[in-house]
Design an enzyme around this catalytic site. Structure first.
Site, PDB file in Angstrom:
ATOM      1  N   ASN A  93      20.348  15.129   2.905  1.00 40.19           N
ATOM      2  CA  ASN A  93      18.916  14.998   2.652  1.00 40.19           C
ATOM      3  C   ASN A  93      18.315  16.305   2.097  1.00 40.19           C
ATOM      4  O   ASN A  93      19.047  17.190   1.675  1.00 40.19           O
ATOM      5  CB  ASN A  93      18.167  14.501   3.887  1.00 40.19           C
ATOM      6  CG  ASN A  93      17.028  13.557   3.494  1.00 40.19           C
ATOM      7  OD1 ASN A  93      16.142  13.933   2.733  1.00 40.19           O
ATOM      8  ND2 ASN A  93      17.071  12.334   3.981  1.00 40.19           N
ATOM      9  N   HIS A 123      21.361  17.047  -0.352  1.00 36.10           N
ATOM     10  CA  HIS A 123      22.731  16.652   0.000  1.00 36.10           C
ATOM     11  C   HIS A 123      23.784  17.759  -0.145  1.00 36.10           C
ATOM     12  O   HIS A 123      24.881  17.527  -0.653  1.00 36.10           O
ATOM     13  CB  HIS A 123      23.137  15.427  -0.824  1.00 36.10           C
ATOM     14  CG  HIS A 123      22.393  14.163  -0.472  1.00 36.10           C
ATOM     15  ND1 HIS A 123      21.797  13.960   0.748  1.00 36.10           N
ATOM     16  CD2 HIS A 123      22.147  13.034  -1.204  1.00 36.10           C
ATOM     17  CE1 HIS A 123      21.239  12.759   0.763  1.00 36.10           C
ATOM     18  NE2 HIS A 123      21.422  12.186  -0.402  1.00 36.10           N
ATOM     19  N   HIS A 197      27.026   8.085   2.941  1.00 33.09           N
ATOM     20  CA  HIS A 197      26.105   7.617   1.906  1.00 33.09           C
ATOM     21  C   HIS A 197      26.609   6.353   1.201  1.00 33.09           C
ATOM     22  O   HIS A 197      26.498   6.232  -0.020  1.00 33.09           O
ATOM     23  CB  HIS A 197      25.860   8.750   0.907  1.00 33.09           C
ATOM     24  CG  HIS A 197      24.536   8.685   0.215  1.00 33.09           C
ATOM     25  ND1 HIS A 197      24.210   7.688  -0.688  1.00 33.09           N
ATOM     26  CD2 HIS A 197      23.447   9.474   0.305  1.00 33.09           C
ATOM     27  CE1 HIS A 197      22.988   7.894  -1.121  1.00 33.09           C
ATOM     28  NE2 HIS A 197      22.486   8.965  -0.545  1.00 33.09           N
ATOM     29  N   GLU A 334      21.415   6.099   5.984  1.00 32.46           N
ATOM     30  CA  GLU A 334      21.995   7.397   6.336  1.00 32.46           C
ATOM     31  C   GLU A 334      21.529   7.794   7.736  1.00 32.46           C
ATOM     32  O   GLU A 334      20.377   8.161   7.922  1.00 32.46           O
ATOM     33  CB  GLU A 334      21.567   8.444   5.319  1.00 32.46           C
ATOM     34  CG  GLU A 334      22.013   8.133   3.904  1.00 32.46           C
ATOM     35  CD  GLU A 334      21.074   8.710   2.852  1.00 32.46           C
ATOM     36  OE1 GLU A 334      21.078   9.926   2.650  1.00 32.46           O
ATOM     37  OE2 GLU A 334      20.325   7.937   2.231  1.00 32.46           O
TER      38      GLU A 334
HETATM   39  C1  GLA Z   1      19.279   9.781  -0.735  1.00 33.31           C
HETATM   40  C2  GLA Z   1      17.919  10.235  -1.096  1.00 33.31           C
HETATM   41  C3  GLA Z   1      17.459   9.493  -2.307  1.00 33.31           C
HETATM   42  C4  GLA Z   1      18.437   9.650  -3.439  1.00 33.31           C
HETATM   43  C5  GLA Z   1      19.797   9.229  -3.007  1.00 33.31           C
HETATM   44  C6  GLA Z   1      20.819   9.498  -4.078  1.00 33.31           C
HETATM   45  O1  GLA Z   1      19.271   8.523  -0.211  1.00 33.31           O
HETATM   46  O2  GLA Z   1      17.001  10.090  -0.058  1.00 33.31           O
HETATM   47  O3  GLA Z   1      16.201   9.985  -2.703  1.00 33.31           O
HETATM   48  O4  GLA Z   1      18.480  10.989  -3.852  1.00 33.31           O
HETATM   49  O5  GLA Z   1      20.169   9.910  -1.834  1.00 33.31           O
HETATM   50  O6  GLA Z   1      20.442   8.974  -5.318  1.00 33.31           O
END
Ligand code: GLA
Length: 372
Positions: A93, A123, A197, A334
């Site tokens: 995040n 991330h 993810h 997530e």
């Molecule tokens: C997470 C984020 C999203 C996006 C995805 C990847 O879920 O919260 O905003 O960045 O990853 O695309």
């Protein structure tokens, strides 16, 4: 004699799976492991990014489908992926402005994301845990197959302090659970927020949008965000808002409602504050896809759940069966601590200290519901 007889009746999937070659990444060989249970579930995961490549589960007619998005080849993952199936970290995040202060020292991270034109770290940075080659080992316990991934994230990697030793184990149990055990230790205090993810579509990957999936969250609050998708710090009750999934609602029912939070996220892309804050394993979410009857329950020890409904998918990426992944063709759940935790003193801490072990468990449990 008895031992020999037992060995004869043990099903094939009781053995630890063996890694098979799946190409090369970062100059290192990558392996794929295939886990099966005795109920027709099959999960394939590779050592690059600890990525889950496929997850096959039967529908109510016994017909199997792959319920996670992804690619066929390793090269496609290396080229461009929005974290399909990967473990993200060291900190999953967002971290506001890519900066945090720990023990009076300010750390600066790469700015690799800019929702609403506002830059942040997302991330784990430019080369997070999703882009490294993990060490993989097939494991087996009481007839249940697993794969154990290990990675040593060096002191200073992606700007984070401390050598972080991370282990992630995927299990595929006969209760139709994909169970994930995370653990980590460090030699310097560091933030850690590791999560999975995978992009789910219970109709099967590539089979259209997820707007009719029905979801329930065991969460009466969420963490509202600003235009850059960084939490304001408030824990806001979901009651009376499109974020109220305390009773089942279809994703599509309110996703386009006039709502500032939905506008910021381009749909759901928010962290729910789970009612269970005990650190013990508890039910966090239930997902139901009416046309196939597939259900997925999510249990976690984590205090939060980021729910993202594939708002950034736009048909540019083509999946493993040759079909484009269009807007809102998947759901991501997530399990995690809250976004931007290192800069939010009121949120549960993600700082891991030397001598302590971070432990976390999440379960995605598959089932079937009859009727529509
Ligand atoms: C997470 C984020 C999203 C996006 C995805 C990847 O879920 O919260 O905003 O960045 O990853 O695309």
């Amino acid at each position: 004699m008895l031992a020999a007889a037992t060995a004869l009746i043990l099903p094939a999937s009781a053995a630890a799976p063996k890694g098979e070659p799946f190409g090369t990444a970062n100059g290192k060989p990558v392996e794929v492991f295939t886990l099966t249970n005795h109920k027709g579930l099959k999960l394939r995961a590779m050592t690059y990014g600890a990525i889950v490549l496929s997850l096959e589960t039967p529908d109510r007619d016994g017909k199997s489908a792959d319920v996670v998005l992804g690619y066929k080849t390793l090269d496609e993952y290396i080229k461009d992926t929005p974290y399909f199936g990967a473990v993200v970290g060291r900190v999953g995040n967002r971290i506001a402005k890519g900066k945090f202060t720990l023990d009076d020292k300010t750390y600066t991270l790469a700015l690799n994301n800019d929702p609403g034109g506002i830059k942040c770290s997302l991330h784990g940075g430019l080369k997070g845990f999703d882009k490294v080659v993990w060490q993989g080992e097939g494991v087996e316990k009481d007839g249940v197959q697993g794969v154990k991934f290990h990675y040593l994230s060096k002191d200073g990697e992606e700007g984070y302090p401390g050598n972080l030793d991370v282990t992630v184990i995927y299990w595929l149990t006969d209760d139709n659970e994909w169970k994930i055990d995370y653990s980590a230790t460090t030699d310097k205090a560091t933030p850690v927020n590791v999560t999975q993810h995978s992009y789910f579509n219970l109709k099967g990957e590539g089979n259209g949008d997820i707007l009719d999936h029905e979801i329930t969250f065991k969460a009466s609050r969420f963490t509202p965000v600003d235009a850059g998708l960084i939490p304001t710090g408030r824990l806001q009750p979901v009651e009376g808002t499109p974020f109220d999934f305390t009773t089942p609602h279809k994703v599509g029912e309110r996703v386009n409602a006039e709502d500032e939070q939905l506008k910021f996220g381009g749909g759901y892309d928010h962290n729910w504050v789970l009612d269970n804050q005990s650190g013990g394993l508890a039910l966090a979410a239930v997902v139901h896809e009416p046309t196939t009857g597939r259900t997925m329950e999510i249990l976690t020890t984590e205090p939060g759940l980021q729910f993202y409904c594939g708002n950034f998918l736009d048909g540019q990426l083509t999946g493993k069966s040759g079909k484009p992944y269009n807007h809102r063709n998947a759901l991501v759940f997530e399990t995690q601590h809250y976004p931007d935790s290192p800069n939010q003193p009121t949120f549960p801490s993600i700082i891991l200290k030397p001598g302590k072990t971070m432990k976390s468990t999440t379960v995605y449990r598959f089932g079937l519901k009859s009727g529509k």
